[in-house]
Write a protein that holds these residues in place. Structure first.
Motif, short mmCIF file in Angstrom:
data_model
loop_
_atom_site.label_atom_id
_atom_site.label_comp_id
_atom_site.label_asym_id
_atom_site.label_seq_id
_atom_site.Cartn_x
_atom_site.Cartn_y
_atom_site.Cartn_z
N ILE A 104 38.73 70.32 51.11
CA ILE A 104 37.89 70.15 52.17
C ILE A 104 37.88 68.61 52.65
CG2 ILE A 104 35.26 70.06 52.61
CD1 ILE A 104 34.91 72.16 50.98
N VAL A 105 38.18 68.59 53.95
CA VAL A 105 38.23 66.92 54.44
C VAL A 105 36.91 66.89 55.40
CG1 VAL A 105 39.37 65.52 56.12
CG2 VAL A 105 40.81 67.57 54.68
N GLY A 106 36.49 65.56 55.31
CA GLY A 106 35.39 65.27 55.94
C GLY A 106 34.14 65.58 55.27
N PRO A 107 32.91 65.02 55.69
CA PRO A 107 31.61 65.28 55.15
C PRO A 107 31.12 66.63 55.50
CG PRO A 107 31.27 64.27 57.25
CD PRO A 107 32.56 64.05 57.10
N GLN A 108 30.39 67.08 54.40
CA GLN A 108 29.73 68.41 54.15
C GLN A 108 28.32 68.52 53.71
OE1 GLN A 108 32.28 71.33 52.46
NE2 GLN A 108 30.56 72.48 51.78
N GLU A 109 27.66 69.34 54.43
CA GLU A 109 26.12 69.33 54.14
C GLU A 109 25.90 69.58 52.62
OE1 GLU A 109 22.43 69.25 54.45
OE2 GLU A 109 22.58 71.21 54.31
N GLY A 110 24.92 68.55 52.20
CA GLY A 110 24.61 69.01 50.72
C GLY A 110 25.41 68.11 49.90
N THR A 111 26.52 67.43 50.27
CA THR A 111 27.10 66.67 49.32
C THR A 111 27.17 65.22 49.33
OG1 THR A 111 29.01 67.26 50.59
CG2 THR A 111 28.81 68.59 48.85
N LYS A 112 26.37 64.87 50.45
CA LYS A 112 26.18 63.52 50.84
C LYS A 112 25.52 62.83 49.71
CE LYS A 112 24.36 64.68 54.59
NZ LYS A 112 23.31 64.95 55.67
N GLY A 113 25.88 61.39 49.56
CA GLY A 113 25.40 60.52 48.65
C GLY A 113 26.00 60.72 47.24
N VAL A 114 26.82 61.73 47.10
CA VAL A 114 27.46 61.98 45.64
C VAL A 114 28.74 61.18 45.36
CG1 VAL A 114 27.59 63.85 44.00
CG2 VAL A 114 27.22 64.23 46.51
N GLY A 115 29.06 60.14 46.50
CA GLY A 115 30.25 59.59 46.54
C GLY A 115 31.80 60.25 46.60
N ARG A 116 31.52 61.40 47.24
CA ARG A 116 32.54 62.32 47.57
C ARG A 116 33.92 61.78 48.29
NH1 ARG A 116 34.35 66.40 50.85
NH2 ARG A 116 32.44 66.68 52.36
N PRO A 117 34.95 61.87 47.65
CA PRO A 117 35.95 61.17 48.46
C PRO A 117 36.41 62.12 49.82
CG PRO A 117 36.82 62.52 46.63
CD PRO A 117 35.44 62.64 46.73
N ALA A 118 37.35 61.36 50.65
CA ALA A 118 37.60 61.84 51.99
C ALA A 118 38.40 63.19 51.53
CB ALA A 118 38.64 60.94 52.64
N ALA A 119 39.17 63.46 50.73
CA ALA A 119 39.77 64.81 50.61
C ALA A 119 39.15 65.35 49.15
CB ALA A 119 41.27 64.84 50.72
N ALA A 120 38.32 66.39 49.23
CA ALA A 120 37.84 66.80 47.94
C ALA A 120 38.24 68.44 47.86
CB ALA A 120 36.32 66.66 47.80
#
Lengths: 398, 398
Positions: free
Chosen positions: A64-80
């Motif tokens: 998954i690339v780019g921000p996704q609802e509900g995962t903000k603030g978890v320090g998710r990398p650009a490509a997860a």
């Protein structure tokens, strides 16, 4: 093919292969990087890498690339990495007095559909199960989803649920007292059934999508028309031997106090829920008042609503101070509808907690203080949490 | 050679090899079979077998035949494995108002020596550390033990200890308030230092040698001149973010009640400890009375002592009922000196718990009920537990 395999890895295998460990980790966490998977599972990075190659080839895991609802603030990398949303779905059900609510979500943690089924106050559990089956079939048909992709059904109950799935006390939903959730839903839905009480579901929602993302240890305290709670330790809900852990509303704070619906006297819920304050406000304003009304009145400076919210915060803080002296948690999340009052509730509550608990924040460096904050979910937390039961594989009834 | 190796496996390695995992398991459990080691560690039986061959060859692990003190009731097989008693020793220290108590034990869980060091009420922590060093040297010389075999020193403190080793509140031992245990004992003793509060040490003693052997989840509730407690989950003491978990004595049950030594009002300790009952008994009998006196009087049918113990049991049961509604534990162990009263205390306490807690035993099948029982250790539990800190590798101060 992919769906069968995912169900096998996620639901059926009690433990085991790196693939099933990784799939469960993604199911719990949503979208994370390969490095985070290795850290969270304790698997070697090379093992994770090999297993992920297979899982991506089979289409079960996608990037998954780019921000996704509900995962903000978890320090998710650009490509997860995440489970393929098409690889499976879960259903969450919440049982309340006169209706059953239902949510469909996919394994990437996105909500697909939500529906309320009004049943009237005297509905039987069997009616609920039959209606749930119909609504699930209809929802899946409406969205063009194959029912074969359903991985399991999570059930949120307004009362303690024992580890074997029996509703222990059900003063909110009397027709469910003593009912075995698995026996009611299992034969009708023909799916793996998971169940826990609604406050534990709320805690799972905060942990997966809300104010507790990234936290493995916290206490949830819900202030609504009742008082509920949950304790999370090492990322797991503490259920207690009979499903009775986290029943903060039924800490008896006055053994000579009024009778509580639970059969004890002077329970915290009688003083720290917003039921009595609403009656008080209604009496002085001369009309019935909802929690949302009271919060709006307080925001507009109404001294009566402000006083009632302040008094509730005082006694809720006192109750939480007791819980603080028992657990000393790093994080307390305030949930329930009254949490929508924000700082109007939180500021006096924190002051009261500090006054009544043993370990005072003022004596501690910031990193050792208990942080008290408002939860993110108050509307659909129990439904999100019911879905989360399946995704986190919590409360499976065998 | 063996000693250096054991220290390396037990203390220095943060995790790792099968050998260190097995040595830590034996250190925690005393004497168990190879099959039990495999089950408890999750290692494959072949891995355990290979590692044990090496550990036995090096003399670090020995086979024990026949029953051994402290391992009864654990279902220990005829031939069990244990750490070689000669392979290492631990020291436990308990800090109290006017003395420091000290215990030496070996890694097979046998007590070798015990000593009290009177210091007077105004002693400084530095004096305590110097005296401890002298007494350790003397004890080891007396018993012909090499000090090089010392694996670590566990310190039990009468007050919450933060994870970094700072005594948070020390109303029982005021000279220790704010003191960093590691900084006091580390430089003088030149040993790995472990620390926790005395109730947590008591829980470790009950878990390793007492009423909680074989139990991974329980609550300890101590009734003495104060009230203390501990929560054990998954075999680990719950410490809380600042070391304040399990402080049951300081649940404030009456916000308008008398001032407590902790600075709050109406703490459970004021009502459920045996300090006030002793004053009451002393007043009516016209002489000072100890807890042991009161228990003896009650055993002989003295209605005044019986009433005071009964009243204490009632309110202790009420406090425990609150804790039950928060944690719903499978097992509650009653410790502290008043536990010596046995059923005179336990019967009314259990009745009071059942009355005040949310989940009632009468509604549950036996396997879901919270069991309440008297602890095994009341005399030297804190010292045994201080030794246990080292053996269980709990509360290491870095």
């Amino acid at each position: 093919m992919t769906k069968t395999l995912l169900k096998s890895l996620l639901i059926d295998q009690p433990s085991g292969t790196p693939e099933s460990v990784i799939v469960r980790c993604l199911s719990q966490r949503g979208a994370i990087s390969a490095a985070q998977i290795a850290r969270m599972t304790g698997l070697a990075r090379s093992t994770v890498s090999t297993a992920l190659t297979g899982l991506r080839k089979s289409g079960m895991v996608v990037e998954i690339v780019g921000p996704q609802e509900g995962t903000k603030g978890v320090g998710r990398p650009a490509a997860a990495l995440a489970l393929n949303p098409e690889a499976g779905t879960c259903v969450g059900i919440h049982i309340s007095l006169d209706e059953v609510r239902l949510m469909v979500a996919d394994v990437s943690h996105s909500v697909i559909a939500e529906q309320n089924i009004p049943l009237g106050v005297d509905y039987t559990p069997q009616q609920a199960a039959r209606m749930a089956k119909e609504v699930i079939a209809q929802s899946y048909a409406d969205k063009g989803l194959p029912v074969s992709g359903l991985l399991g059904v999570g059930v949120s109950v307004s009362g303690p649920v024992s580890p074997d799935g029996v509703v222990q006390r059900a003063s909110i939903v009397p027709t469910w007292a003593g009912v075995n959730i698995r026996n009611v839903f299992g034969p009708v839905l023909q799916q793996p059934i998971f169940a826990d009480n609604e406050s534990n579901c709320s805690a799972i929602a905060e942990m997966m999508w809300g104010a507790a993302v990234g936290h493995e240890d916290f206490v949830l305290f819900k202030i609504d028309l009742g008082v509920g709670g949950a304790i999370v330790q090492n990322g797991r809900i503490l259920t207690g031997i009979a499903g009775g852990a986290g029943e903060f509303g039924h800490i008896s704070i006055d053994p000579t106090g009024d009778l509580c619906r639970c059969g004890n006297r002077g329970c915290l819920e009688l003083y720290a829920s917003f039921t009595r304050p609403l009656e008080q406000i209604a009496r002085v304003v001369g009309r019935s008042v909802t929690m949302d009304d009271a919060i709006l009145m307080a925001e507009q400076g109404d001294v009566r609503a402000l006083r009632m919210i302040g008094d509730t915060a005082e006694i809720a803080g006192r109750g939480l101070g007791m819980i603080g002296s028992v657990i000393n948690p790093p994080l307390i999340i305030i949930g329930g509808r009254m949490a929508l009052a924000g700082d109007i509730l939180l500021v006096p509550l924190v002051a009261s907690y500090e006054k009544h608990t043993l370990i005072k924040a003022r004596d501690l460096p910031p990193e050792l203080r208990t942080r008290i904050t408002i939860g993110k979910h108050t509307e659909n937390d129990v439904l999100l949490g019911a879905v989360g039961l399946v995704l986190r594989h919590h409360g499976r009834l065998q």
